[in-house]
Design an enzyme around this catalytic site. Structure first.
Site, PDB file in Angstrom:
ATOM      1  N   ASP A 539       0.825  -1.168  -0.239  1.00 14.24           N
ATOM      2  CA  ASP A 539       0.428   0.357   0.011  1.00 14.24           C
ATOM      3  C   ASP A 539       0.885   0.954  -0.404  1.00 14.24           C
ATOM      4  OD1 ASP A 539      -2.676   1.459   0.046  1.00 14.24           O
ATOM      5  OD2 ASP A 539      -3.205   0.995   1.846  1.00 14.24           O
ATOM      6  N   ARG A 598      -1.337  -1.033  -4.098  1.00 12.60           N
ATOM      7  CA  ARG A 598      -2.239   0.071  -4.738  1.00 12.60           C
ATOM      8  C   ARG A 598      -1.782   1.076  -6.353  1.00 12.60           C
ATOM      9  NH1 ARG A 598      -4.377   4.614  -0.135  1.00 12.60           N
ATOM     10  NH2 ARG A 598      -2.185   5.597  -0.478  1.00 12.60           N
ATOM     11  N   ASP A 614      -9.494   3.946  -2.203  1.00 10.44           N
ATOM     12  CA  ASP A 614     -10.030   4.021  -0.450  1.00 10.44           C
ATOM     13  C   ASP A 614     -11.138   5.001  -1.196  1.00 10.44           C
ATOM     14  OD1 ASP A 614      -7.296   3.924   1.057  1.00 10.44           O
ATOM     15  OD2 ASP A 614      -6.906   5.174   1.417  1.00 10.44           O
TER      16      ASP A 614
END
Length: 956
Positions: A539, A598, A614
């Site tokens: 991440d 990500r 997100d």
């Protein structure tokens, strides 16, 4: 101490803002107007290109053609390179002929130098030249003045470069602080006279003289005396909010426009929370490609998100093409579409603008969608083939508290009879957010925890982010620093920024030595407490820098001899690359890795999975997960999903159930939630909702054989798993704008329910000559229609294409690993012609043996002439399986008089069957064939019995 307290206060404020903000603060991120190079480039007007071709500079080899271009405004020369590539592709590169210093060219994205084919100049005159592309009467025309490229098939223009005259190449130049500039300032009038003298030699009347060998020899002097261009704000330094960006190399942006005649629909350039079809950006911001940590992103917005893939696909009913813009710097993409009307033909114009680097573009000429996917895969590779278990359900939140919490959640799935494969731990599992460690109070015995999961044939993922806590007692940090492998700031010291651990260093993953060292950290004796059932999540690898400009790294940070601005969009790819290599190495090269990332770029598909970041617990975010994943699939990233339930906020029970139902039919299936949200385990919303979620997850597990076969196909061929309808029905314009339903492979159509309180949905079933079967009721529907479907909370509208065979496993266990040797059920959906085809793929489900030792089973399943057969496609493999075929369900059938099985050794065995006349479904029970064997099943009919349930036979 005071400085330390001040820093910790800053971190606290940043984290507090992250936790309480309701939506993205757009003021943290630039618009085109605030990005100086984008603003400069966008101020250029079409139709006035200063570039022309110097035709006498033509050089041609078997695989490469070069020409020089000259900018008549400043006399700077560019080098144009053209390559004809195998597989119906053309590569165009444009760079400065003599740059002051090398300009960055992207590395490690292409899997190899693309193989070329000979170029042949067909004709040449003073206006340009024509080259044969050697396929389907395809030609490439180079127009000299102004410079323009056109690719044609016969008389039809397929694609044009610089047809709008927006090629712009900001050449590297000395800063005006140099001595020469001071001289110019002092003797301005004299210098202007000298410039006039030289420029008079280059007016239009001396073009023929220019293009002689004599003028070529004079080009050095010409370059030295090029007109100086006016400096504009942001060329040599730029400020955004409180952040200053020094630009020691000055302006270096590039731009090129492409035009697609007869095209209204273009797709791709993920990642954006926007529609599948790219919108017209005139009057607003272009689409931005710049990897950023965007907190709770907005929908229907072209602003940059976590990943960037600079691939755009054009499509009309006649042809599909693609553009791959190989540049890792900040990039903006303008799209202008003109629809047909009032006698005009449609056209789409696309302009690419990058801050630095060179123009290196691959034109993929299709002509079919499948061809474009194959072409792109030949350049950047295919989707990594994941272990079967990773296609199951993943349970995650920020954060499971401790080992006891993990054990309790794991037991909860068993108690509520819900299968799952992975449980995840976020940043709080580590010791003070020092990655590769465990919190000694919360996770004192990680091996014991992992062994408990392994005993149930389950697995775990822990997060390993690329920001490293600056702490002399932290071994990871001290070793990176001692090896001098951190990114540097502009002054040469280690770059430090703020992230979850506080003050953090950022490993320079562009350095192969850093990647090698990082990979070694995943060894079982280095990553203490890790075991073979522990996998990894990368991440924050945009990279995220809480106190950096736009929440990322300063562009003037240094990666060796290159600035961060040159390589920014590559950082996440390099992190995932090194991590995947580490998981492979720890097993001695035997086990397939699983790494979720990500941030990503072109080529990231080779290293694992991607999720959409997100998102929020809102209906709009559920809907947007579909076009976001479809866009990723179009550019090679097939292993994609969105956080089920939404990362931020708390979903209603209806939204949560609908999200599980949608997520079960996306490639990557994970529930995830923010630290501040209430717990969301599937059994916390009452028995009725638990039952609905359980059923959605179980539907996922029954289809694992189909998902696995499709991921294998994606790995072998580059074809996407989740597909827009137009990919399989390219001539049907109704499909071009559909983004609320999609195909899984070519044989399953899914229309998730994504509206609050929905009582019905309308699904488009493509294919006028096809039929579709509801997978829940087996009801048959004609293709080429909009189908009204009443829905309840238990409804997941899914249809199987007539003409297909899909393999399932209908026995349910606690994880996919427990199901490996369970029997298969074949679901045969007959076409109107009474035929069907499918595949069955089996291997050991977790190693590279399928590739290295050719250890796999690959069967072709066919139904034709009332005969169902299995034929071996894996010639030379001796892999075996214990799994067998326990049931065959044939939709659209007619009741036979008898059924028998014939094996390859000639044994003939009667097969029990049932027939449901209301649904026209024939069920063969326990035929007993081994899933890896060749066999044939015969349906026998009385002489006057119709042999399949076609409309014609129904009238007999």
């Amino acid at each position: 101490m005071a400085l330390y307290i001040a820093r910790m206060c800053l971190v606290f404020v940043v984290l507090l803002l992250l936790c309480v903000t309701e939506a993205v603060d757009r003021s943290n991120f630039k618009t085109c107007e605030q990005s100086s190079f984008c603003k400069r480039q966008r101020e250029l007007k079409p139709g006035q290109s200063p570039y022309r071709v110097l035709l006498d500079t033509l050089e041609l080899s078997d695989s490469r053609m070069t020409l020089q271009l000259i900018n008549d405004n400043n006399k700077v020369r560019l080098l144009l390179e053209l390559y004809r590539l195998q597989g119906n592709m053309t590569r165009v590169k444009i760079n400065e002929l003599k740059p002051l210093k090398p300009r960055y060219e992207v590395r490690d994205v292409l899997i190899a130098d693309p193989p070329t084919e000979p170029l042949l100049v067909v004709t040449q005159d003073k206006n340009g030249l024509v080259l044969s592309l050697g396929q389907d009467e395809q030609r490439l025309i180079v127009s000299a003045r102004p410079f323009r490229l056109d690719i044609l098939k016969g008389p039809r223009v397929l694609l044009s470069l610089n047809s709008r005259g927006l090629l712009a190449f900001e050449h590297l130049r000395p800063c005006k602080d140099t001595i020469s500039h001071k001289i110019t300032s002092t003797f301005g009038g004299m210098w202007e006279s000298i410039k006039s003298l030289f420029s008079s030699k280059h007016d239009d009347n001396t073009e023929e003289v220019e293009e002689t060998e004599t003028s070529k020899k004079a080009s050095d002097k010409e370059d030295q005396t090029a007109n100086e261009e006016e400096d504009k704000p942001g060329m040599w330094d730029e400020t955004f909010k409180s952040h200053s960006d020094s630009k020691p190399n000055g302006p270096s942006s590039i731009s090129l426009d492409f035009s697609f005649p007869d095209v209204e629909h273009v797709y791709g350039i993920p990642e954006h929370a926007d529609t599948l079809r790219l919108k017209n950006t005139h009057g607003g911001d272009p689409y931005r490609l710049y990897n950023l940590d965007v907190f709770q992103y907005e929908l229907n917005n072209p602003m940059a998100l976590y990943g960037s893939v600079p691939v755009l696909i054009s499509h009309n009913a006649q042809r599909t093409m693609g553009i791959f813009w190989l540049n890792a710097a900040e990039t903006w993409v303008d799209v202008g579409s003109r629809t047909a009307g009032e006698g005009s033909t449609p056209q789409t114009d696309v302009r690419w603008i990058s801050e630095t680097g060179i123009i290196d573009v691959f034109i993929m000429l299709g002509p079919k969608p499948t061809d474009v996917f194959t072409q792109y895969a030949s350049l950047t590779g295919t989707q990594a083939f994941p272990p079967l278990s990773t296609l199951g359900y993943h349970q995650c939140r920020w954060n499971y508290n401790d080992q006891e919490d993990v054990k309790t959640v794991d037991q909860g799935f068993d108690e509520h009879d819900i299968p799952y494969d992975f449980i995840w731990l976020d940043i709080e599992h580590a010791d003070g957010k020092r990655y590769f460690t465990w919190d000694p109070q919360k996770f004192p015995q990680p091996r014991e925890m992992l062994q408990g999961l392994m005993d149930k044939r389950r697995k775990m993922v822990t997060i390993v982010d690329p920001h490293i806590k600056v702490d002399a007692d932290y071994k990871i940090h001290s070793e990176i620093r001692s090896k001098d492998l951190y990114v540097k700031n502009k002054d040469g010291a280690d770059y430090e920024g703020w992230c979850w651990p506080g003050s953090s260093g950022y490993p320079d993953f562009t350095n192969p030595e850093m990647r090698t060292w990082w990979a070694s950290r995943f060894a079982f004796d280095k990553y203490e407490g890790s075991m073979e059932n522990l996998y990894t999540w990368n991440d924050m690898n945009e990279p995220s820098v809480f106190n950096g400009p736009e929440v990322t790294m300063h562009k003037d940070a240094q990666h060796g001899s290159w600035e961060h601005r040159d390589v920014h969009n590559l950082y996440g790819l390099y992190v995932q690359m090194a991590t995947a290599e580490g998981l492979i190495q720890r097993s001695g090269g035997t086990e397939r890795p699983f790494v979720l990332t990500r941030a990503f770029f072109a080529g990231s598909q080779r290293y694992g999975a991607v999720w959409t970041g997100d998102n929020a617990a809102e209906w709009g975010h559920l809907k947007m997960s579909i076009p976001m994943c479809l866009s990723l699939g179009l550019v090679g990233i097939s292993f994609c999903g969105a956080d089920v339930g939404g990362f931020f906020k708390h979903p209603s029970t209806e939204l949560l159930v609908r999200w599980y139902q949608a997520g079960a039919y996306q490639s990557f299936f994970r529930g995830h939630a923010h630290l501040d949200t209430p717990r969301r385990e599937p059994w916390l919303f009452g028995p009725e909702n638990t039952a609905l979620i359980r059923e959605a997850i179980r539907q996922r597990y029954t289809l694992l054989p189909y998902w696995y076969q499709l991921l294998y196909s994606a790995h072998r061929t580059g074809q996407p798993v989740m597909r827009p309808l137009w990919v399989e029905y390219p001539e049907d314009p109704v499909t071009f704008g559909i983004e609320n339903e999609y195909l899984i492979g070519k044989d399953l159509l899914v229309h998730p329910v994504t509206d609050e309180g929905a009582k019905s949905v309308t699904a488009y079933l493509p294919g006028k000559d096809e039929v579709w079967f509801d997978v829940h009721t087996f009801q048959k529907h004609e293709g080429g229609q909009n189908l009204y479907i009443p829905v309840s909370m238990s409804s997941i509208p899914v249809f199987q294409r007539g003409g297909s065979i899909i393999t399932r496993k209908d026995r349910m266990r606690r994880s996919s690993s427990c199901m490996e040797n369970d029997p298969y059920t074949l679901y045969v959906a007959l076409s109107p012609q009474g035929t069907a085809e499918g595949e069955l793929y089996i291997d050991d489900f977790h190693t590279f043996n399928f590739e290295k030792q050719k250890q796999f089973i690959h069967m072709l399943l066919q139904f034709s002439d009332n005969t169902l057969s299995s034929r071996n496609l894996a010639l030379g493999s001796n892999f075996t399986t214990e799994a067998w075929i326990e049931k065959v369900i044939i939709m659209g059938a007619v009741q036979p008089s008898s059924v028998f099985l014939k094996t390859t050794d000639g044994v003939r065995v009667a097969v029990e069957f049932d027939f449901d006349s209301d649904t026209s479904v024939l069920t063969l029970r326990k035929p007993g064939m081994n899933a890896g064997a060749e066999w044939t099943v015969f349906l026998q009919y009385h002489q006057d019995t119709p042999k399949h349930n076609s409309p014609e036979h129904q009238t007999l």
